[in-house]
Design a protein around this motif. Structure first.
Motif, short mmCIF file in Angstrom:
data_model
loop_
_atom_site.label_atom_id
_atom_site.label_comp_id
_atom_site.label_asym_id
_atom_site.label_seq_id
_atom_site.Cartn_x
_atom_site.Cartn_y
_atom_site.Cartn_z
N UNK A 250 0.84 -1.22 0.00
CA UNK A 250 0.00 0.00 0.00
C UNK A 250 0.86 1.25 0.00
N UNK A 251 1.96 1.24 0.79
CA UNK A 251 2.84 2.41 0.91
C UNK A 251 4.10 2.18 0.08
N UNK A 252 4.72 3.30 -0.25
CA UNK A 252 5.96 3.22 -1.02
C UNK A 252 7.17 3.25 -0.09
N UNK A 253 8.32 2.91 -0.67
CA UNK A 253 9.56 2.97 0.11
C UNK A 253 9.88 4.42 0.49
N UNK A 254 9.48 5.35 -0.34
CA UNK A 254 9.70 6.77 -0.02
C UNK A 254 9.02 7.15 1.27
N UNK A 255 7.80 6.70 1.49
CA UNK A 255 7.09 7.00 2.72
C UNK A 255 7.79 6.38 3.93
N UNK A 256 8.32 5.19 3.76
CA UNK A 256 9.07 4.55 4.85
C UNK A 256 10.30 5.38 5.19
N UNK A 257 11.01 5.83 4.15
CA UNK A 257 12.21 6.63 4.39
C UNK A 257 11.85 7.97 5.05
N UNK A 258 10.78 8.59 4.64
CA UNK A 258 10.37 9.86 5.24
C UNK A 258 9.99 9.69 6.71
N UNK A 259 9.28 8.65 7.02
CA UNK A 259 8.91 8.40 8.41
C UNK A 259 10.14 8.10 9.26
N UNK A 260 11.07 7.36 8.71
CA UNK A 260 12.30 7.03 9.44
C UNK A 260 13.15 8.27 9.70
N UNK A 261 13.14 9.19 8.76
CA UNK A 261 13.90 10.43 8.94
C UNK A 261 13.41 11.20 10.16
N UNK A 262 12.11 11.38 10.30
CA UNK A 262 11.56 12.08 11.47
C UNK A 262 11.85 11.31 12.76
N UNK A 263 11.76 10.01 12.69
CA UNK A 263 12.04 9.18 13.88
C UNK A 263 13.49 9.35 14.32
N UNK A 264 14.42 9.34 13.37
CA UNK A 264 15.83 9.51 13.72
C UNK A 264 16.11 10.90 14.28
#
Length: 513
Positions: A250-264
Protein backbone atom coordinates in the motif's frame (compact mmCIF):
# COMPACT_ATOMS: atom_id res chain seq x y z
CA UNK A 1 51.33 71.80 83.71
CA UNK A 2 53.34 70.31 80.86
CA UNK A 3 50.66 67.78 79.99
CA UNK A 4 48.16 70.61 79.75
CA UNK A 5 50.36 72.43 77.24
CA UNK A 6 50.69 69.29 75.17
CA UNK A 7 46.93 68.79 75.22
CA UNK A 8 46.40 72.39 74.14
CA UNK A 9 48.76 71.92 71.20
CA UNK A 10 46.92 68.74 70.24
CA UNK A 11 43.55 70.51 70.42
CA UNK A 12 44.91 73.43 68.40
CA UNK A 13 46.03 71.05 65.67
CA UNK A 14 42.57 69.49 65.48
CA UNK A 15 40.98 72.94 65.37
CA UNK A 16 43.22 74.09 62.53
CA UNK A 17 42.51 70.98 60.53
CA UNK A 18 39.33 72.44 59.10
CA UNK A 19 40.27 73.40 55.56
CA UNK A 20 39.10 71.10 52.73
CA UNK A 21 40.41 71.75 49.24
CA UNK A 22 38.36 69.05 47.52
CA UNK A 23 35.71 70.21 45.03
CA UNK A 24 32.18 70.09 46.36
CA UNK A 25 30.63 66.84 45.21
CA UNK A 26 27.52 67.14 43.07
CA UNK A 27 25.89 64.01 41.69
CA UNK A 28 25.93 64.12 37.87
CA UNK A 29 22.60 64.51 36.15
CA UNK A 30 21.12 61.25 34.91
CA UNK A 31 22.08 60.97 31.25
CA UNK A 32 18.89 59.06 30.41
CA UNK A 33 15.18 59.96 29.99
CA UNK A 34 13.23 60.75 33.13
CA UNK A 35 11.13 57.58 32.86
CA UNK A 36 11.41 54.20 31.20
CA UNK A 37 10.09 54.01 27.62
CA UNK A 38 6.44 53.68 26.72
CA UNK A 39 4.85 52.39 23.55
CA UNK A 40 3.33 49.28 21.97
CA UNK A 41 5.99 47.00 23.43
CA UNK A 42 5.51 48.24 27.00
CA UNK A 43 2.44 47.04 28.83
CA UNK A 44 0.89 49.25 31.50
CA UNK A 45 0.90 47.91 35.05
CA UNK A 46 -1.07 49.01 38.06
CA UNK A 47 1.61 50.93 39.94
CA UNK A 48 -0.31 50.76 43.21
CA UNK A 49 -0.16 46.99 43.38
CA UNK A 50 3.21 46.46 41.73
CA UNK A 51 6.23 45.37 43.75
CA UNK A 52 9.70 46.84 43.45
CA UNK A 53 12.40 44.15 43.30
CA UNK A 54 14.90 46.35 45.15
CA UNK A 55 12.49 46.41 48.09
CA UNK A 56 11.78 42.68 47.94
CA UNK A 57 13.88 39.89 49.37
CA UNK A 58 14.81 37.16 46.92
CA UNK A 59 13.19 34.68 49.33
CA UNK A 60 9.87 36.43 48.69
CA UNK A 61 10.37 37.08 44.98
CA UNK A 62 11.04 33.42 44.15
CA UNK A 63 8.05 31.29 45.05
CA UNK A 64 9.39 27.78 44.33
CA UNK A 65 10.84 26.27 47.48
CA UNK A 66 13.32 24.10 45.58
CA UNK A 67 14.74 27.12 43.80
CA UNK A 68 15.00 29.01 47.09
CA UNK A 69 16.96 26.15 48.59
CA UNK A 70 19.40 26.17 45.69
CA UNK A 71 19.89 29.93 45.99
CA UNK A 72 20.44 29.67 49.73
CA UNK A 73 23.05 26.95 49.19
CA UNK A 74 24.84 29.09 46.61
CA UNK A 75 24.95 32.14 48.89
CA UNK A 76 26.69 30.00 51.47
CA UNK A 77 29.13 28.18 49.18
CA UNK A 78 29.73 30.09 45.93
CA UNK A 79 33.45 30.87 45.62
CA UNK A 80 33.05 34.02 43.55
CA UNK A 81 30.83 35.48 46.25
CA UNK A 82 33.43 34.55 48.85
CA UNK A 83 36.02 36.48 46.86
CA UNK A 84 33.70 39.51 46.87
CA UNK A 85 33.26 39.23 50.64
CA UNK A 86 37.03 39.03 51.07
CA UNK A 87 37.44 42.12 48.88
CA UNK A 88 35.08 44.00 51.20
CA UNK A 89 37.13 42.92 54.21
CA UNK A 90 40.32 44.11 52.49
CA UNK A 91 38.81 47.50 51.65
CA UNK A 92 37.50 47.84 55.20
CA UNK A 93 40.95 47.13 56.64
CA UNK A 94 42.63 49.59 54.26
CA UNK A 95 40.15 52.27 55.28
CA UNK A 96 40.97 51.70 58.95
CA UNK A 97 44.68 51.98 58.21
CA UNK A 98 44.18 55.26 56.35
CA UNK A 99 41.80 56.67 58.96
CA UNK A 100 44.39 56.12 61.70
CA UNK A 101 46.55 58.84 60.11
CA UNK A 102 44.00 61.42 61.27
CA UNK A 103 45.09 60.87 64.86
CA UNK A 104 48.49 60.98 66.53
CA UNK A 105 50.23 57.74 67.32
CA UNK A 106 51.25 57.61 70.97
CA UNK A 107 54.28 55.54 71.84
CA UNK A 108 55.81 54.70 75.20
CA UNK A 109 59.55 54.17 75.62
CA UNK A 110 61.91 53.45 78.44
CA UNK A 111 65.70 53.42 78.58
CA UNK A 112 68.59 52.91 80.94
CA UNK A 113 72.29 53.80 80.46
CA UNK A 114 75.26 52.83 82.56
CA UNK A 115 78.66 54.61 82.31
CA UNK A 116 81.99 54.34 84.17
CA UNK A 117 84.98 56.73 83.60
CA UNK A 118 88.23 57.75 85.39
CA UNK A 119 88.59 61.22 87.01
CA UNK A 120 91.14 63.24 89.30
CA UNK A 121 90.40 64.63 92.77
CA UNK A 122 93.14 67.18 93.98
CA UNK A 123 93.43 68.53 97.57
CA UNK A 124 96.37 69.98 99.94
CA UNK A 125 97.34 70.78 103.54
CA UNK A 126 100.24 72.78 105.34
CA UNK A 127 102.94 70.79 107.17
CA UNK A 128 105.32 73.56 108.33
CA UNK A 129 106.42 77.13 107.80
CA UNK A 130 109.52 79.29 107.77
CA UNK A 131 109.61 83.09 107.68
CA UNK A 132 112.42 85.59 107.17
CA UNK A 133 112.16 89.29 107.71
CA UNK A 134 114.51 92.27 108.02
CA UNK A 135 113.80 95.59 109.63
CA UNK A 136 115.90 98.73 109.88
CA UNK A 137 115.23 101.67 111.99
CA UNK A 138 116.90 104.96 112.67
CA UNK A 139 116.96 106.07 116.19
CA UNK A 140 117.93 104.51 119.37
CA UNK A 141 117.66 100.81 118.48
CA UNK A 142 117.99 98.26 115.72
CA UNK A 143 116.12 94.85 115.31
CA UNK A 144 116.34 91.96 112.93
CA UNK A 145 114.01 88.84 112.55
CA UNK A 146 113.98 85.78 110.30
CA UNK A 147 111.22 83.14 109.57
CA UNK A 148 110.76 80.15 107.15
CA UNK A 149 107.61 78.10 106.05
CA UNK A 150 106.97 75.06 103.73
CA UNK A 151 103.76 73.35 102.43
CA UNK A 152 103.01 69.97 100.74
CA UNK A 153 99.87 68.95 98.62
CA UNK A 154 98.30 65.37 98.49
CA UNK A 155 96.87 63.92 95.14
CA UNK A 156 94.18 61.18 95.22
CA UNK A 157 93.18 59.15 92.10
CA UNK A 158 90.03 56.95 91.60
CA UNK A 159 86.94 56.20 89.31
CA UNK A 160 83.12 56.95 89.20
CA UNK A 161 79.91 55.27 87.73
CA UNK A 162 76.86 57.07 86.40
CA UNK A 163 73.41 55.35 85.96
CA UNK A 164 70.62 57.19 84.07
CA UNK A 165 67.01 55.97 83.78
CA UNK A 166 64.23 57.52 81.70
CA UNK A 167 60.61 56.81 80.69
CA UNK A 168 58.64 58.77 78.07
CA UNK A 169 55.29 58.93 76.32
CA UNK A 170 55.19 60.92 73.12
CA UNK A 171 53.95 61.68 69.63
CA UNK A 172 56.30 61.38 66.67
CA UNK A 173 55.84 63.46 63.49
CA UNK A 174 52.04 63.69 63.64
CA UNK A 175 50.79 65.61 60.62
CA UNK A 176 48.44 68.42 61.58
CA UNK A 177 45.97 68.20 58.71
CA UNK A 178 45.55 71.93 58.19
CA UNK A 179 44.70 71.64 54.47
CA UNK A 180 42.69 68.41 54.54
CA UNK A 181 45.17 66.12 52.78
CA UNK A 182 44.80 63.25 55.23
CA UNK A 183 41.04 63.71 55.59
CA UNK A 184 40.55 63.58 51.83
CA UNK A 185 42.70 60.47 51.53
CA UNK A 186 40.63 58.95 54.32
CA UNK A 187 37.36 59.81 52.61
CA UNK A 188 38.66 58.38 49.32
CA UNK A 189 39.54 55.11 51.05
CA UNK A 190 36.17 55.06 52.79
CA UNK A 191 34.42 55.42 49.44
CA UNK A 192 36.52 52.58 48.07
CA UNK A 193 35.26 50.47 50.95
CA UNK A 194 31.67 51.46 50.19
CA UNK A 195 32.26 50.62 46.51
CA UNK A 196 33.56 47.18 47.49
CA UNK A 197 30.38 46.62 49.51
CA UNK A 198 28.24 47.55 46.53
CA UNK A 199 30.30 45.27 44.28
CA UNK A 200 29.60 42.44 46.69
CA UNK A 201 25.90 43.28 46.54
CA UNK A 202 26.05 43.35 42.75
CA UNK A 203 27.79 39.97 42.75
CA UNK A 204 25.04 38.56 44.96
CA UNK A 205 22.26 39.90 42.72
CA UNK A 206 23.98 38.52 39.62
CA UNK A 207 24.55 35.16 41.31
CA UNK A 208 20.90 34.85 42.31
CA UNK A 209 19.76 35.76 38.79
CA UNK A 210 22.23 33.36 37.18
CA UNK A 211 21.18 30.49 39.42
CA UNK A 212 17.48 31.14 38.78
CA UNK A 213 18.03 31.33 35.01
CA UNK A 214 20.10 28.13 34.99
CA UNK A 215 17.52 26.35 37.15
CA UNK A 216 14.74 27.39 34.76
CA UNK A 217 16.86 26.32 31.79
CA UNK A 218 17.27 22.88 33.30
CA UNK A 219 13.52 22.68 33.88
CA UNK A 220 12.92 23.59 30.22
CA UNK A 221 15.45 20.99 29.08
CA UNK A 222 13.62 18.38 31.15
CA UNK A 223 10.43 19.27 29.28
CA UNK A 224 12.32 19.26 25.98
CA UNK A 225 13.50 15.72 26.73
CA UNK A 226 9.96 14.64 27.53
CA UNK A 227 8.63 16.14 24.29
CA UNK A 228 11.39 14.43 22.30
CA UNK A 229 10.62 11.08 23.91
CA UNK A 230 6.89 11.41 23.26
CA UNK A 231 7.62 12.40 19.69
CA UNK A 232 10.00 9.49 19.25
CA UNK A 233 7.27 7.14 20.43
CA UNK A 234 4.76 8.68 18.02
CA UNK A 235 7.23 8.59 15.14
CA UNK A 236 8.06 5.01 15.99
CA UNK A 237 4.43 4.03 15.64
CA UNK A 238 4.27 5.91 12.34
CA UNK A 239 7.36 4.09 11.08
CA UNK A 240 5.90 0.72 12.06
CA UNK A 241 2.61 1.51 10.39
CA UNK A 242 4.37 2.67 7.23
CA UNK A 243 6.55 -0.43 7.11
CA UNK A 244 3.48 -2.66 7.49
CA UNK A 245 1.75 -0.78 4.67
CA UNK A 246 4.89 -1.11 2.55
CA UNK A 247 5.03 -4.87 3.06
CA UNK A 248 1.50 -5.30 1.76
CA UNK A 249 2.15 -2.93 -1.10
CA UNK A 250 0.00 0.00 0.00
CA UNK A 251 2.84 2.41 0.91
CA UNK A 252 5.96 3.22 -1.02
CA UNK A 253 9.56 2.97 0.11
CA UNK A 254 9.70 6.77 -0.02
CA UNK A 255 7.09 7.00 2.72
CA UNK A 256 9.07 4.55 4.85
CA UNK A 257 12.21 6.63 4.39
CA UNK A 258 10.37 9.86 5.24
CA UNK A 259 8.91 8.40 8.41
CA UNK A 260 12.30 7.03 9.44
CA UNK A 261 13.90 10.43 8.94
CA UNK A 262 11.56 12.08 11.47
CA UNK A 263 12.04 9.18 13.88
CA UNK A 264 15.83 9.51 13.72
CA UNK A 265 15.59 13.26 14.30
CA UNK A 266 13.60 12.65 17.48
CA UNK A 267 16.22 10.15 18.65
CA UNK A 268 18.95 12.74 18.05
CA UNK A 269 16.97 15.33 20.00
CA UNK A 270 16.68 12.93 22.92
CA UNK A 271 20.45 12.48 23.04
CA UNK A 272 20.99 16.25 22.81
CA UNK A 273 18.46 17.03 25.56
CA UNK A 274 20.00 14.38 27.81
CA UNK A 275 23.40 16.03 27.37
CA UNK A 276 21.99 19.49 28.07
CA UNK A 277 20.36 18.33 31.31
CA UNK A 278 23.66 16.90 32.53
CA UNK A 279 25.44 20.13 31.63
CA UNK A 280 22.73 22.18 33.33
CA UNK A 281 23.25 20.23 36.53
CA UNK A 282 27.02 20.71 36.30
CA UNK A 283 26.51 24.46 35.90
CA UNK A 284 24.18 24.56 38.90
CA UNK A 285 26.68 22.62 40.99
CA UNK A 286 29.38 25.13 40.10
CA UNK A 287 27.18 28.10 40.97
CA UNK A 288 26.03 26.48 44.19
CA UNK A 289 29.58 25.61 45.18
CA UNK A 290 28.59 22.03 46.00
CA UNK A 291 26.83 19.01 44.51
CA UNK A 292 23.08 19.55 44.62
CA UNK A 293 20.75 16.73 45.54
CA UNK A 294 18.03 15.54 43.20
CA UNK A 295 15.21 16.80 45.42
CA UNK A 296 16.09 20.47 44.70
CA UNK A 297 16.43 20.05 40.93
CA UNK A 298 13.48 20.80 38.63
CA UNK A 299 11.58 17.98 36.94
CA UNK A 300 9.76 20.21 34.46
CA UNK A 301 8.95 23.82 33.67
CA UNK A 302 5.74 24.62 35.48
CA UNK A 303 2.83 26.33 33.76
CA UNK A 304 2.95 29.17 36.30
CA UNK A 305 6.03 31.31 36.84
CA UNK A 306 8.17 30.52 39.93
CA UNK A 307 8.46 34.26 40.65
CA UNK A 308 6.19 37.09 41.69
CA UNK A 309 4.49 38.42 38.60
CA UNK A 310 3.15 41.84 39.56
CA UNK A 311 6.24 43.81 38.61
CA UNK A 312 6.22 47.50 37.63
CA UNK A 313 6.37 48.76 34.06
CA UNK A 314 6.59 52.56 33.69
CA UNK A 315 9.27 53.61 36.17
CA UNK A 316 11.19 56.79 36.98
CA UNK A 317 14.84 56.56 35.99
CA UNK A 318 15.86 57.49 39.54
CA UNK A 319 15.17 53.90 40.61
CA UNK A 320 18.36 52.96 38.76
CA UNK A 321 20.36 54.65 41.53
CA UNK A 322 19.41 51.70 43.74
CA UNK A 323 21.27 49.26 41.54
CA UNK A 324 24.44 48.16 43.37
CA UNK A 325 26.69 48.50 40.31
CA UNK A 326 25.56 52.11 39.81
CA UNK A 327 25.96 52.84 43.52
CA UNK A 328 29.49 51.40 43.32
CA UNK A 329 30.31 53.66 40.36
CA UNK A 330 29.13 56.68 42.34
CA UNK A 331 31.28 55.77 45.33
CA UNK A 332 34.25 55.52 42.97
CA UNK A 333 33.38 58.99 41.68
CA UNK A 334 33.22 60.44 45.20
CA UNK A 335 36.59 58.86 45.98
CA UNK A 336 38.13 60.43 42.86
CA UNK A 337 36.68 63.80 43.90
CA UNK A 338 38.31 63.50 47.34
CA UNK A 339 41.67 62.61 45.78
CA UNK A 340 41.63 65.99 44.03
CA UNK A 341 41.52 67.64 47.46
CA UNK A 342 44.49 65.58 48.61
CA UNK A 343 46.44 66.51 45.47
CA UNK A 344 45.69 70.22 46.00
CA UNK A 345 46.81 70.05 49.62
CA UNK A 346 50.25 68.90 48.49
CA UNK A 347 50.91 72.44 47.22
CA UNK A 348 50.72 73.82 50.78
CA UNK A 349 53.10 73.45 53.76
CA UNK A 350 53.21 70.23 55.70
CA UNK A 351 52.93 70.86 59.43
CA UNK A 352 53.87 68.13 61.89
CA UNK A 353 54.31 67.83 65.61
CA UNK A 354 56.67 65.76 67.72
CA UNK A 355 56.20 65.87 71.48
CA UNK A 356 57.31 63.83 74.46
CA UNK A 357 56.59 63.89 78.18
CA UNK A 358 58.39 61.71 80.70
CA UNK A 359 60.76 61.42 83.61
CA UNK A 360 64.53 60.97 84.04
CA UNK A 361 66.69 60.27 87.10
CA UNK A 362 70.09 58.99 88.18
CA UNK A 363 68.52 56.18 90.14
CA UNK A 364 65.83 53.70 89.32
CA UNK A 365 64.16 54.24 92.69
CA UNK A 366 63.78 57.94 91.97
CA UNK A 367 62.54 57.57 88.39
CA UNK A 368 59.05 58.81 89.21
CA UNK A 369 60.06 61.00 92.10
CA UNK A 370 59.43 64.70 92.50
CA UNK A 371 61.42 66.94 90.17
CA UNK A 372 62.32 64.23 87.66
CA UNK A 373 59.87 65.27 84.94
CA UNK A 374 61.12 66.29 81.51
CA UNK A 375 59.28 67.24 78.31
CA UNK A 376 59.88 68.42 74.77
CA UNK A 377 57.69 69.84 72.00
CA UNK A 378 59.03 70.17 68.45
CA UNK A 379 56.64 71.47 65.78
CA UNK A 380 57.99 71.55 62.24
CA UNK A 381 56.92 73.00 58.90
CA UNK A 382 58.14 71.93 55.47
CA UNK A 383 57.30 73.49 52.12
CA UNK A 384 58.33 72.20 48.73
CA UNK A 385 60.01 74.93 46.72
CA UNK A 386 60.79 73.15 43.45
CA UNK A 387 59.48 69.73 42.45
CA UNK A 388 59.70 70.14 38.67
CA UNK A 389 55.94 69.74 38.19
CA UNK A 390 55.39 66.67 40.37
CA UNK A 391 52.53 68.11 42.42
CA UNK A 392 50.95 69.67 39.34
CA UNK A 393 51.13 66.33 37.55
CA UNK A 394 49.51 64.56 40.51
CA UNK A 395 46.70 67.12 40.54
CA UNK A 396 46.07 66.73 36.81
CA UNK A 397 46.08 62.94 37.22
CA UNK A 398 43.49 63.20 40.02
CA UNK A 399 41.32 65.49 37.90
CA UNK A 400 41.54 63.17 34.89
CA UNK A 401 40.65 60.22 37.12
CA UNK A 402 37.60 62.13 38.34
CA UNK A 403 36.56 62.85 34.74
CA UNK A 404 36.90 59.17 33.88
CA UNK A 405 34.85 58.25 36.95
CA UNK A 406 32.09 60.62 35.83
CA UNK A 407 31.99 58.96 32.42
CA UNK A 408 31.99 55.50 34.01
CA UNK A 409 29.12 56.48 36.29
CA UNK A 410 27.08 57.89 33.40
CA UNK A 411 27.78 54.77 31.32
CA UNK A 412 26.61 52.59 34.23
CA UNK A 413 23.36 54.54 34.40
CA UNK A 414 22.84 54.26 30.64
CA UNK A 415 23.58 50.52 30.70
CA UNK A 416 21.15 50.00 33.56
CA UNK A 417 18.47 52.01 31.75
CA UNK A 418 18.91 49.91 28.62
CA UNK A 419 18.72 46.63 30.58
CA UNK A 420 15.55 47.68 32.39
CA UNK A 421 13.98 48.95 29.16
CA UNK A 422 14.80 45.71 27.35
CA UNK A 423 13.31 43.62 30.14
CA UNK A 424 10.17 45.75 30.23
CA UNK A 425 9.80 45.51 26.45
CA UNK A 426 9.95 41.73 26.59
CA UNK A 427 7.58 41.65 29.53
CA UNK A 428 5.07 43.81 27.68
CA UNK A 429 4.76 41.39 24.77
CA UNK A 430 5.45 37.95 26.20
CA UNK A 431 1.84 37.45 27.29
CA UNK A 432 0.52 37.90 23.77
CA UNK A 433 3.29 35.70 22.42
CA UNK A 434 2.42 32.92 24.86
CA UNK A 435 -1.24 33.08 23.90
CA UNK A 436 -0.37 32.84 20.21
CA UNK A 437 2.09 29.99 20.75
CA UNK A 438 -0.41 28.08 22.87
CA UNK A 439 -3.06 28.47 20.19
CA UNK A 440 -0.52 27.41 17.56
CA UNK A 441 0.34 24.30 19.55
CA UNK A 442 -3.32 23.38 20.01
CA UNK A 443 -4.09 23.91 16.33
CA UNK A 444 -1.06 21.88 15.30
CA UNK A 445 -2.19 19.05 17.58
CA UNK A 446 -5.69 19.16 16.08
CA UNK A 447 -4.32 19.21 12.56
CA UNK A 448 -2.15 16.18 13.29
CA UNK A 449 -5.08 14.20 14.69
CA UNK A 450 -7.25 14.98 11.68
CA UNK A 451 -4.52 14.25 9.14
CA UNK A 452 -3.72 10.95 10.82
CA UNK A 453 -7.38 9.91 10.73
CA UNK A 454 -7.63 10.91 7.08
CA UNK A 455 -4.47 8.98 6.28
CA UNK A 456 -5.68 5.85 8.03
CA UNK A 457 -8.98 6.16 6.15
CA UNK A 458 -7.07 6.47 2.88
CA UNK A 459 -8.42 9.95 2.21
CA UNK A 460 -5.19 11.88 2.61
CA UNK A 461 -1.55 11.23 1.73
CA UNK A 462 1.09 10.19 4.21
CA UNK A 463 3.11 13.32 3.45
CA UNK A 464 0.37 15.55 4.91
CA UNK A 465 0.32 13.44 8.06
CA UNK A 466 4.08 13.63 8.37
CA UNK A 467 4.09 17.41 7.89
CA UNK A 468 1.39 17.81 10.54
CA UNK A 469 3.38 15.68 12.95
CA UNK A 470 6.50 17.77 12.36
CA UNK A 471 4.56 21.00 12.78
CA UNK A 472 3.20 19.80 16.13
CA UNK A 473 6.70 18.93 17.32
CA UNK A 474 8.01 22.36 16.33
CA UNK A 475 5.04 24.12 17.95
CA UNK A 476 5.62 22.27 21.22
CA UNK A 477 9.30 23.28 21.24
CA UNK A 478 8.47 26.89 20.42
CA UNK A 479 5.84 27.13 23.16
CA UNK A 480 8.32 25.72 25.66
CA UNK A 481 10.92 28.31 24.60
CA UNK A 482 8.35 31.11 25.04
CA UNK A 483 7.51 29.94 28.55
CA UNK A 484 11.21 29.86 29.41
CA UNK A 485 11.55 33.39 28.02
CA UNK A 486 8.66 34.57 30.22
CA UNK A 487 10.19 33.16 33.39
CA UNK A 488 13.73 34.23 32.53
CA UNK A 489 12.49 37.74 31.80
CA UNK A 490 11.06 38.04 35.29
CA UNK A 491 14.46 37.07 36.67
CA UNK A 492 16.19 39.58 34.39
CA UNK A 493 13.87 42.38 35.50
CA UNK A 494 14.58 41.40 39.10
CA UNK A 495 18.32 41.71 38.42
CA UNK A 496 18.10 44.88 36.31
CA UNK A 497 16.21 46.69 39.08
CA UNK A 498 18.76 45.68 41.71
CA UNK A 499 16.61 43.10 43.47
CA UNK A 500 17.61 40.82 46.29
CA UNK A 501 19.62 43.35 48.30
CA UNK A 502 18.25 46.52 49.84
CA UNK A 503 20.53 49.30 48.65
CA UNK A 504 20.86 52.63 50.46
CA UNK A 505 21.50 55.76 48.36
CA UNK A 506 25.20 56.55 47.97
CA UNK A 507 26.50 59.10 50.46
CA UNK A 508 29.87 59.75 51.99
CA UNK A 509 28.92 59.33 55.63
CA UNK A 510 25.90 57.05 55.94
CA UNK A 511 27.89 53.96 56.86
CA UNK A 512 30.86 53.45 59.10
CA UNK A 513 32.96 50.31 59.36
Amino acid sequence: MISRKTALLFAAGLTLAGCNLAPKYVRPELSVPATTPTGPAYAATDAAGAIMPADTSWEVFFTDDRLRRVIRTALENNRDLRVSVANVAQARAQYRVQRADLFPTFAASGSASYAKSPFNNIGGGATGGTGTGTGTGTGTGTGTGTGTGTGAGAVTTGSGRTDIYSANVGVSAWEIDLFGRVRNLTQAQQEQYFAAEENRNAAQVSLIAEIATQWLTMAADQDRLKIARDTEKAYGQTVKLTQDRFRIGIASELEVRQASTSYDQARSDIADATTLIAQDQNALNLLAGTTLTADVLPARLEETSPTLENLPSNLPSAVLLRRPDIASAEHQLIAANANIGAARAAFFPNISLTAAFGTISLGLSNLFGSGSQNWSVAPSVSQTLFDFGKNKGNLRYAQATRDAAVATYEKSVQTGFREVADALARRGTIGAQLQAQTSLRDNAAGAFRLSELRFRAGIDTFLNTLDSQRSLYTAQQTLLAARLTRDSNSVELFRALGGGVTIAPATADTRRP
